[in-house]
Design a protein around this motif. Structure first.
Motif, PDB file in Angstrom:
ATOM      1  N   ARG A   6       0.777  -1.271   0.126  1.00  0.00           N
ATOM      2  CA  ARG A   6      -0.005   0.001   0.162  1.00  0.00           C
ATOM      3  C   ARG A   6       1.040   1.405  -0.132  1.00  0.00           C
ATOM      4  O   ARG A   6       1.967   1.544   0.627  1.00  0.00           O
ATOM      5  N   LYS A  14      -2.347  14.449   0.035  1.00  0.00           N
ATOM      6  CA  LYS A  14      -3.819  14.319   0.378  1.00  0.00           C
ATOM      7  C   LYS A  14      -4.398  15.614   0.072  1.00  0.00           C
ATOM      8  O   LYS A  14      -5.320  15.948  -0.591  1.00  0.00           O
ATOM      9  N   CYS A  32      -9.779   9.420  -7.893  1.00  0.00           N
ATOM     10  CA  CYS A  32      -9.878   7.981  -7.285  1.00  0.00           C
ATOM     11  C   CYS A  32      -8.856   7.143  -8.630  1.00  0.00           C
ATOM     12  O   CYS A  32      -8.023   6.262  -8.029  1.00  0.00           O
ATOM     13  N   ILE A  37      -6.919   5.488  -5.338  1.00  0.00           N
ATOM     14  CA  ILE A  37      -7.573   5.494  -4.243  1.00  0.00           C
ATOM     15  C   ILE A  37      -9.038   5.169  -4.320  1.00  0.00           C
ATOM     16  O   ILE A  37      -9.710   5.250  -5.316  1.00  0.00           O
ATOM     17  N   MET A  41     -12.235   6.361   0.619  1.00  0.00           N
ATOM     18  CA  MET A  41     -10.937   7.128   1.538  1.00  0.00           C
ATOM     19  C   MET A  41     -10.928   8.566   1.238  1.00  0.00           C
ATOM     20  O   MET A  41     -10.544   9.396   1.917  1.00  0.00           O
TER      21      MET A  41
END
Length: 82
Positions: A6, A14, A32, A37, A41
């Protein structure tokens, strides 16, 4: 079969991803797919951003970071008062 590792995005990554959505109106689905992601999330990050926004906007006061610094400040204040 190799084990997948991961990738944990940094706070800056972020923020950059959230910025793309909030300011540039990039669809969540596109972000995404691009960054690999899950939408859940993304929305968790967004929730954390809004919940912690007040702390980012508070005026910052300089506080001594450890006991030694606090003691130095206290001694300076006592010296000024005497």
């Amino acid at each position: 079969m190799p084990k997948k590792t991961r990738k944990r995005p940094s706070a800056q990554e972020k923020a950059a991803i959230l910025r793309l959505h909030l300011l540039e109106h990039t669809p969540v689905s596109d972000l995404c797919d691009q960054y690999g992601i899950h939408p859940t999330m993304f929305y968790r990050w967004q929730k954390e951003l809004f919940e912690n926004a007040a702390a980012a906007l508070d005026p910052r006061t300089r506080r001594p970071s450890d006991a030694k610094d606090r003691r130095i400040v206290l001694l300076r204040v006592v010296k000024i008062i005497d």
